[in-house]
Write an enzyme that holds these catalytic residues in place. Structure first.
Site, PDB file in Angstrom:
ATOM      1  N   ASN A 123      11.040   2.051   0.016  1.00 34.58           N
ATOM      2  CA  ASN A 123      11.865   2.454   1.159  1.00 34.58           C
ATOM      3  C   ASN A 123      13.019   1.487   1.365  1.00 34.58           C
ATOM      4  OD1 ASN A 123       9.975   4.399   1.390  1.00 34.58           O
ATOM      5  ND2 ASN A 123       8.951   3.542   3.181  1.00 34.58           N
ATOM      6  N   ASP A 125      14.569   1.470   4.430  1.00 35.63           N
ATOM      7  CA  ASP A 125      14.611   1.113   5.864  1.00 35.63           C
ATOM      8  C   ASP A 125      13.961  -0.259   6.065  1.00 35.63           C
ATOM      9  OD1 ASP A 125      11.730   1.264   6.609  1.00 35.63           O
ATOM     10  OD2 ASP A 125      11.918   3.381   6.087  1.00 35.63           O
ATOM     11  N   HIS A 183      14.049  -0.429  -4.247  1.00 39.13           N
ATOM     12  CA  HIS A 183      15.184   0.505  -4.304  1.00 39.13           C
ATOM     13  C   HIS A 183      16.347   0.067  -3.410  1.00 39.13           C
ATOM     14  CE1 HIS A 183      12.427   3.985  -5.879  1.00 39.13           C
ATOM     15  NE2 HIS A 183      12.737   3.111  -6.807  1.00 39.13           N
TER      16      HIS A 183
HETATM   17  P1  OAD Z   1       8.809  11.641  -1.448  1.00 36.86           P
HETATM   18  O1  OAD Z   1       9.611  12.379  -0.433  1.00 36.86           O
HETATM   19  O2  OAD Z   1       8.913  12.066  -2.855  1.00 36.86           O
HETATM   20  O3  OAD Z   1       7.258  11.686  -1.063  1.00 36.86           O
HETATM   21  C1  OAD Z   1       6.831  11.371   0.236  1.00 36.86           C
HETATM   22  C2  OAD Z   1       5.320  11.436   0.255  1.00 36.86           C
HETATM   23  O4  OAD Z   1       4.901  11.041   1.549  1.00 36.86           O
HETATM   24  C3  OAD Z   1       4.739  12.825  -0.017  1.00 36.86           C
HETATM   25  O5  OAD Z   1       3.779  12.744  -1.035  1.00 36.86           O
HETATM   26  C4  OAD Z   1       4.066  13.203   1.309  1.00 36.86           C
HETATM   27  O6  OAD Z   1       2.836  13.884   1.114  1.00 36.86           O
HETATM   28  C5  OAD Z   1       3.804  11.840   1.920  1.00 36.86           C
HETATM   29  N1  OAD Z   1       3.722  11.816   3.384  1.00 36.86           N
HETATM   30  C6  OAD Z   1       4.325  12.624   4.286  1.00 36.86           C
HETATM   31  N2  OAD Z   1       3.961  12.294   5.543  1.00 36.86           N
HETATM   32  C7  OAD Z   1       3.120  11.238   5.430  1.00 36.86           C
HETATM   33  C8  OAD Z   1       2.386  10.443   6.363  1.00 36.86           C
HETATM   34  N3  OAD Z   1       2.471  10.645   7.675  1.00 36.86           N
HETATM   35  N4  OAD Z   1       1.597   9.444   5.878  1.00 36.86           N
HETATM   36  C9  OAD Z   1       1.511   9.221   4.545  1.00 36.86           C
HETATM   37  N5  OAD Z   1       2.162   9.945   3.625  1.00 36.86           N
HETATM   38  C10 OAD Z   1       2.956  10.939   4.060  1.00 36.86           C
HETATM   39  O7  OAD Z   1       9.181  10.080  -1.265  1.00 36.86           O
HETATM   40  P2  OAD Z   1       8.922   8.869  -2.266  1.00 36.86           P
HETATM   41  O8  OAD Z   1       7.769   9.141  -3.150  1.00 36.86           O
HETATM   42  O9  OAD Z   1       8.948   7.633  -1.466  1.00 36.86           O
HETATM   43  O10 OAD Z   1      14.555   6.780  -4.477  1.00 36.86           O
HETATM   44  O11 OAD Z   1      10.240   8.929  -3.139  1.00 36.86           O
HETATM   45  C11 OAD Z   1      10.409   7.972  -4.147  1.00 36.86           C
HETATM   46  C12 OAD Z   1      11.858   7.724  -4.373  1.00 36.86           C
HETATM   47  O12 OAD Z   1      12.512   8.974  -4.652  1.00 36.86           O
HETATM   48  C13 OAD Z   1      12.617   7.185  -3.169  1.00 36.86           C
HETATM   49  O13 OAD Z   1      12.507   5.799  -3.029  1.00 36.86           O
HETATM   50  C14 OAD Z   1      14.015   7.611  -3.441  1.00 36.86           C
HETATM   51  C15 OAD Z   1      13.746   9.028  -3.904  1.00 36.86           C
HETATM   52  O14 OAD Z   1      14.669   9.637  -4.693  1.00 36.86           O
HETATM   53  C16 OAD Z   1      15.870   6.495  -4.506  1.00 36.86           C
HETATM   54  O15 OAD Z   1      16.659   6.913  -3.693  1.00 36.86           O
HETATM   55  C17 OAD Z   1      16.236   5.616  -5.656  1.00 36.86           C
END
Ligand code: OAD
Length: 247
Positions: A100, A102, A117
């Site tokens: 993240n 943030d 990132h």
């Molecule tokens: P995603 O949007 O791909 O995935 C978010 C995950 O959080 C999903 O699997 C949801 O099920 C889960 N989720 C939602 N609400 C939740 C909660 N209350 N508690 C726990 N989990 C929850 O986001 P990331 O996997 O972080 O990179 O994405 C990875 C990277 O892709 C980011 O850092 C960004 C993006 O493109 C860059 O910008 C380089």
């Protein structure tokens, strides 16, 4: 496979935590994928790639300004607080790697962390090697001169875009070699290299008959769910505050 509702952390354990957008979801910050996700309204290539930056820096700045605004209004949630509390208990035996951008982990009290990132409230130059600097500006309309570096280059968000190398990889690999417990929270498990950390941990042999115990917390199974010792299904803010038994 353990049936306990808690993760037991013993005195010799080293804990590696990886968080993704889901850990900030209960603070009101949008995740990337799925309905209402940040990538639903934007093409990644337009706002999160070196090519998109070259084509239309104003569009890129509008996107990150919107995210700065949302992050400024957000507050850490119980998941951020639970991780900060765990760090407090474990000290040097705890390490947090977040995808993240943030600053909610820091605002909850986490200190031993890296942002692989990048950081939303930092900018850097796209041409020279000046150090990234704190920047909370929000641009509705950007003017070329506002974004001009002394070297003649352009000021960009200090974010790792697709096609760029994540930050702090040396430290991350060092910590992956040290950990005996891995906890992954709120990430879909599709973006590399973070999606492979659990596989790297699984390949590590900790001595004797021990292996690294790997756990996932989130409402849905991630793409790499099979790799985990156990998945705790639920929202991070509800699961994490009761998850750890530090022995
Ligand atoms: P995603 O949007 O791909 O995935 C978010 C995950 O959080 C999903 O699997 C949801 O099920 C889960 N989720 C939602 N609400 C939740 C909660 N209350 N508690 C726990 N989990 C929850 O986001 P990331 O996997 O972080 O990179 O994405 C990875 C990277 O892709 C980011 O850092 C960004 C993006 O493109 C860059 O910008 C380089």
């Amino acid at each position: 496979m353990s049936n306990s509702k808690q993760i037991e952390i013993c005195e010799n354990d080293h804990v590696f935590v990886l968080t993704g957008a889901g850990v900030s979801a209960e603070s009101g910050l949008a995740t990337f994928r799925g309905a209402g996700g940040l990538w639903e309204g934007e093409r990644v290539e337009d706002v999160a790639s070196p090519g998109g930056w070259k084509r239309d820096p104003e569009r890129v700045w509008r996107f990150y300004s919107m995210r700065r605004k949302a992050a400024l209004l957000a507050e850490p949630n119980p998941a951020h607080a639970a991780l900060a509390k765990l760090e407090h208990k474990l000290g040097e035996r705890y390490f947090l790697c977040t995808q993240n951008v943030d600053d909610l982990h820091e605002r909850a009290g986490s200190r031993n962390l890296v942002h692989m990132h990048g950081e939303l409230f930092q900018s850097c130059c796209d041409s020279c090697t000046r150090e990234p600097f704190t920047d909370k500006r929000i641009f509705c309309q950007t003017k070329a001169e506002q974004l001009r570096c002394e070297c003649g280059g352009h000021i960009r968000p200090n974010i790792v875009w697709f096609g760029e190398v994540p930050f702090h990889m040396d430290r991350i690999i060092e910590e992956l070699h040290r950990c005996t417990v891995m906890l992954v929270v709120g990430t879909s498990g599709v973006v590399q290299p973070a999606a492979s950390f659990v596989h790297w941990a699984n390949e590590r042999y900790t001595g004797g008959s021990a292996v690294v115990r790997t756990y996932y917390v989130g409402p849905e199974h991630p793409a790499n769910a099979e790799a985990f010792t156990r998945v705790f299904q639920g929202k991070a803010g509800e699961v994490l505050p009761h998850l750890f038994a530090v022995l």
